[in-house]
Design a protein around this motif. Structure first.
Motif, PDB file in Angstrom:
ATOM      1  N   UNK A 362       1.004  -1.197  -0.004  1.00  0.00           N
ATOM      2  CA  UNK A 362       0.215  -0.085   0.045  1.00  0.00           C
ATOM      3  C   UNK A 362       0.726   1.398   0.061  1.00  0.00           C
ATOM      4  N   UNK A 363       2.023   1.118   0.816  1.00  0.00           N
ATOM      5  CA  UNK A 363       2.840   2.405   0.878  1.00  0.00           C
ATOM      6  C   UNK A 363       3.482   2.644  -0.761  1.00  0.00           C
ATOM      7  N   UNK A 364       3.961   1.566  -1.328  1.00  0.00           N
ATOM      8  CA  UNK A 364       4.504   1.820  -2.601  1.00  0.00           C
ATOM      9  C   UNK A 364       3.182   2.211  -3.448  1.00  0.00           C
ATOM     10  N   UNK A 365       2.043   1.744  -3.391  1.00  0.00           N
ATOM     11  CA  UNK A 365       1.028   2.389  -4.100  1.00  0.00           C
ATOM     12  C   UNK A 365       0.724   3.740  -4.204  1.00  0.00           C
ATOM     13  N   UNK A 366       0.743   4.195  -3.056  1.00  0.00           N
ATOM     14  CA  UNK A 366       0.860   5.549  -2.528  1.00  0.00           C
ATOM     15  C   UNK A 366       1.773   6.330  -3.090  1.00  0.00           C
ATOM     16  N   UNK A 367       3.033   5.946  -3.158  1.00  0.00           N
ATOM     17  CA  UNK A 367       4.185   6.686  -3.797  1.00  0.00           C
ATOM     18  C   UNK A 367       3.883   6.772  -5.375  1.00  0.00           C
ATOM     19  N   UNK A 368       3.326   5.854  -5.868  1.00  0.00           N
ATOM     20  CA  UNK A 368       3.121   6.045  -7.422  1.00  0.00           C
ATOM     21  C   UNK A 368       2.272   7.147  -7.512  1.00  0.00           C
ATOM     22  N   UNK A 369       1.150   7.630  -6.612  1.00  0.00           N
ATOM     23  CA  UNK A 369       0.439   8.800  -6.738  1.00  0.00           C
ATOM     24  C   UNK A 369       0.861   9.966  -6.391  1.00  0.00           C
ATOM     25  N   UNK A 370       1.779  10.073  -5.322  1.00  0.00           N
ATOM     26  CA  UNK A 370       2.044  11.266  -4.701  1.00  0.00           C
ATOM     27  C   UNK A 370       3.638  11.197  -4.473  1.00  0.00           C
ATOM     28  N   UNK A 371       4.028  12.288  -4.234  1.00  0.00           N
ATOM     29  CA  UNK A 371       5.700  12.258  -3.899  1.00  0.00           C
ATOM     30  C   UNK A 371       5.886  12.359  -2.291  1.00  0.00           C
ATOM     31  N   UNK A 372       4.959  12.716  -1.269  1.00  0.00           N
ATOM     32  CA  UNK A 372       5.114  12.546   0.063  1.00  0.00           C
ATOM     33  C   UNK A 372       3.937  12.094   0.655  1.00  0.00           C
ATOM     34  N   UNK A 373       4.224  11.349   1.945  1.00  0.00           N
ATOM     35  CA  UNK A 373       3.489  10.472   2.763  1.00  0.00           C
ATOM     36  C   UNK A 373       3.722  10.926   4.076  1.00  0.00           C
ATOM     37  N   UNK A 374       2.707  10.929   5.013  1.00  0.00           N
ATOM     38  CA  UNK A 374       2.465  11.074   6.235  1.00  0.00           C
ATOM     39  C   UNK A 374       2.679   9.938   6.979  1.00  0.00           C
ATOM     40  N   UNK A 375       3.382   9.502   8.052  1.00  0.00           N
ATOM     41  CA  UNK A 375       3.343   8.161   8.757  1.00  0.00           C
ATOM     42  C   UNK A 375       2.269   8.009   9.728  1.00  0.00           C
ATOM     43  N   UNK A 427       3.126  -1.600 -18.463  1.00  0.00           N
ATOM     44  CA  UNK A 427       2.717  -2.930 -17.892  1.00  0.00           C
ATOM     45  C   UNK A 427       2.634  -2.528 -16.405  1.00  0.00           C
ATOM     46  N   UNK A 428       3.534  -1.967 -15.820  1.00  0.00           N
ATOM     47  CA  UNK A 428       3.771  -1.593 -14.493  1.00  0.00           C
ATOM     48  C   UNK A 428       2.650  -0.583 -13.880  1.00  0.00           C
ATOM     49  N   UNK A 429       2.293   0.327 -14.884  1.00  0.00           N
ATOM     50  CA  UNK A 429       1.178   1.177 -14.487  1.00  0.00           C
ATOM     51  C   UNK A 429      -0.091   0.549 -14.370  1.00  0.00           C
ATOM     52  N   UNK A 434      -4.697  -2.208 -11.452  1.00  0.00           N
ATOM     53  CA  UNK A 434      -5.596  -3.145 -11.269  1.00  0.00           C
ATOM     54  C   UNK A 434      -5.724  -3.380  -9.603  1.00  0.00           C
ATOM     55  N   UNK A 435      -4.659  -3.125  -8.844  1.00  0.00           N
ATOM     56  CA  UNK A 435      -4.671  -3.279  -7.487  1.00  0.00           C
ATOM     57  C   UNK A 435      -5.403  -1.978  -6.715  1.00  0.00           C
ATOM     58  N   UNK A 436      -5.702  -1.053  -7.441  1.00  0.00           N
ATOM     59  CA  UNK A 436      -6.171   0.090  -6.818  1.00  0.00           C
ATOM     60  C   UNK A 436      -7.532  -0.105  -5.979  1.00  0.00           C
ATOM     61  N   UNK A 437      -8.381  -0.725  -6.779  1.00  0.00           N
ATOM     62  CA  UNK A 437      -9.583  -1.279  -5.763  1.00  0.00           C
ATOM     63  C   UNK A 437      -9.491  -1.588  -4.386  1.00  0.00           C
ATOM     64  N   UNK A 438      -8.522  -2.604  -4.504  1.00  0.00           N
ATOM     65  CA  UNK A 438      -7.936  -3.300  -3.240  1.00  0.00           C
ATOM     66  C   UNK A 438      -7.500  -2.201  -2.122  1.00  0.00           C
ATOM     67  N   UNK A 439      -6.705  -1.291  -2.770  1.00  0.00           N
ATOM     68  CA  UNK A 439      -6.185  -0.317  -1.514  1.00  0.00           C
ATOM     69  C   UNK A 439      -7.101   0.509  -1.267  1.00  0.00           C
ATOM     70  N   UNK A 440      -7.956   0.814  -2.245  1.00  0.00           N
ATOM     71  CA  UNK A 440      -9.415   1.927  -1.868  1.00  0.00           C
ATOM     72  C   UNK A 440     -10.178   1.141  -0.871  1.00  0.00           C
ATOM     73  N   UNK A 441     -10.268  -0.189  -0.903  1.00  0.00           N
ATOM     74  CA  UNK A 441     -11.291  -0.822   0.213  1.00  0.00           C
ATOM     75  C   UNK A 441     -10.456  -0.710   1.583  1.00  0.00           C
ATOM     76  N   UNK A 442      -9.113  -0.745   1.612  1.00  0.00           N
ATOM     77  CA  UNK A 442      -8.271  -0.682   2.530  1.00  0.00           C
ATOM     78  C   UNK A 442      -8.581   0.661   3.339  1.00  0.00           C
ATOM     79  N   UNK A 443      -8.707   1.921   2.431  1.00  0.00           N
ATOM     80  CA  UNK A 443      -9.015   3.104   2.995  1.00  0.00           C
ATOM     81  C   UNK A 443     -10.144   3.362   3.585  1.00  0.00           C
ATOM     82  N   UNK A 444     -11.215   2.566   2.798  1.00  0.00           N
ATOM     83  CA  UNK A 444     -12.468   2.597   3.242  1.00  0.00           C
ATOM     84  C   UNK A 444     -12.906   2.002   4.605  1.00  0.00           C
ATOM     85  N   UNK A 445     -12.216   0.794   4.704  1.00  0.00           N
ATOM     86  CA  UNK A 445     -12.340   0.054   6.197  1.00  0.00           C
ATOM     87  C   UNK A 445     -11.729   0.828   7.306  1.00  0.00           C
ATOM     88  N   UNK A 446     -10.776   1.467   7.029  1.00  0.00           N
ATOM     89  CA  UNK A 446     -10.062   1.970   8.223  1.00  0.00           C
ATOM     90  C   UNK A 446     -10.716   3.353   8.659  1.00  0.00           C
TER      91      UNK A 446
END
Length: 488
Positions: A362-375, A427-429, A434-446
């Motif tokens: 999930x952390x690597x997925x977030x880095x594909x979307x933005x430059x900075x993350x908050x712990x 291909x990497x993109x 393809x895994x975006x839905x799974x990570x969105x569900x993680x954010x929704x459940x949290x």
């Protein structure tokens, strides 16, 4: 430092000679004083044990010297061989006086693969590997013979006097059967001191010839220290230039044994760290896995530079990289399954490997979307302890002290020129989409359990007005103050 500050004074070629590598020993005399020397000493006897690598050398003593005590020498010879000398036994001192001193070798160093004997000739250094290094120490076997002979004489006198003629008492004898030993027990027994001492004692001494330092035979053997030297039909030394025509890497392999080097390095390296020699022997896919695991975040060009074989085509490396790594903003990161192995737990809080993989993905997925993350935000979504989130971030990112955010170790590298590189990027993109839905569900459940708790607390806190104060308890700005008055 510039090159002009440290100029090259002289270049000296170094050659490897193996003519004497299986027979060359270095004899050390640790108990000899610095003033004395055996270079001019006369050797009267020399013996060797080839299997156990033992050497015994007898140096002659100058009995005619004014510093030699003739009386004491005769006493030593008499004590060692006795008055009535047995002709069947070999005499220690044939001349009837102590006319020699014996030296016996011991091995101070078992592994001599790192030592060489070098000879300088015509501005070139010729190195020869050693077979062994031994320390020559003076032996006093004549004292042992004296003690043994004295005990034998005393026992013979006691038997003659009838001291030991009494009837011996009957003693109980216990019969023991030898147990069958397995391979492990046998190897341990063969390494024991008693076994090695027995093997050394059983090996017979072999007579050897000792050649003087300035003799023709010694000079001929000394010439074998020169690389490529051989003895021609005329007896003169000839140099075979074809023996020196080897490539640099082959020459290094001749100087350094890969097997012994790997074994020594492996004992010093931490776990899961592979040395360069073993990395060369691995398949290309395993090499990429090792490089990505150690480098954390790395560019494609750096991967090509770190591969042991620089001749690997870039297209072949690109085809194998997606099997072990992911492309994050133009840089390659190893997949989580190679960081957190099956059945393992984290070293901080003992979190299962499956949970650590999900959080790292999930952390690597977030880095594909933005430059900075908050712990803090990552901890809420992944539901992992703060220390575990910090360990994951440290493996791929760095902390920005100005705003307390985390960014990738390397800046984005979106400059791809080749067609294959663009295809890999697409291909990497698609993989991360393809895994975006799974990570969105993680954010929704949290976030869902948190909103439910807030509504439940609001319902519990809301209620009728308190008659004693006349203030309502609800979501008004004076809620805290009203609650304090009602509890008063």
């Amino acid at each position: 430092m510039e090159d002009e500050d440290d100029p090259i004074v002289e270049e000296i070629p170094v050659h490897l000679s193996k003519l004497l590598s299986e027979h060359l020993y270095v004899l050390q005399y640790p108990v000899k004083s610095s003033s004395s020397s055996f270079d001019d000493g006369r050797v009267v006897n020399c013996c060797v044990k080839p299997i156990n690598q033992q050497i015994k050398v007898d140096f002659a003593l100058d009995t005619a010297s004014s510093n030699y005590d003739a009386f004491k020498g005769e006493q030593f010879a008499l004590a060692a061989d006795g008055k009535q000398r047995d002709k069947s036994q070999k005499l220690t001192f044939r001349s009837g006086t102590m006319d020699k001193q014996s030296f016996l070798s011991t091995k101070p160093i078992e592994d001599v693969s790192r030592y060489l004997v070098c000879a300088m000739q015509d501005g070139e250094v010729h190195a020869t590997p050693l077979k062994g290094i031994v320390s020559m120490r003076q032996m006093f076997s004549y004292f042992d013979k004296q003690d043994k002979r004295t005990k034998a004489e005393q026992k013979a006198e006691q038997d003659a006097d009838g001291v030991g003629a009494e009837d011996e008492e009957l003693t109980q004898v216990t019969v023991k059967f030898a147990r069958t030993e397995n391979e492990k027990v046998r190897k341990a027994r063969e390494k024991s001191f008693n076994y090695l001492s027995k093997m050394e004692a059983e090996e017979p001494w072999c007579e050897a010839f000792w050649h003087e330092k300035q003799s023709a035979t010694a000079n001929l053997e000394r010439q074998k220290l020169i690389s490529g030297s051989s003895v021609g039909g005329s007896g003169r030394m000839e140099v075979d230039s074809a023996a020196l025509n080897v490539r640099p890497m082959e020459y290094m392999d001749m100087l350094i044994s890969k097997e012994k080097t790997d074994r020594n390095i492996d004992s010093l390296l931490p776990s899961r760290v592979v040395c360069l020699h073993k990395l060369k022997q691995l398949p290309l896919l395993d090499q990429l896995k090792v490089i990505l695991t150690d480098a954390k975040v790395i560019t494609f060009q750096q991967i090509l530079d770190l591969l042991p074989d620089r001749m690997n085509p870039a297209e072949k490396v690109l085809r194998l990289l997606p099997q072990v790594g992911w492309l994050i903003r133009g840089n390659w990161v190893v997949q989580s399954e190679y960081v957190y192995l099956d059945g393992s737990v984290s070293g901080t809080n003992g979190v299962l490997a499956e949970q650590m993989r999900k959080a790292r993905d999930y952390i690597l997925y977030r880095f594909t979307k933005c430059d900075k993350l908050e712990r803090h935000q990552l901890g809420i979504i992944t539901q992992l302890p703060t220390d575990e989130i910090r360990d994951i971030l440290l493996s791929v990112a760095k902390l920005n002290t100005s705003d307390r955010t985390w960014s990738l170790l390397l800046p984005p590298n979106e400059c791809f020129q080749g067609v294959d590189e663009q295809e890999i990027s697409e291909r990497q993109r698609a993989f991360w989409q393809a895994r975006a839905d799974k990570f969105t569900e993680m954010e929704r459940n949290s976030t869902t359990p948190t909103s439910k708790r807030i509504r439940k607390r609001s319902t519990r806190d809301s209620g009728p007005t308190t008659p004693s104060t006349g203030a309502s308890i609800g979501n008004s700005p004076n809620t805290a103050h009203s609650r304090q008055l009602s509890n008063g």
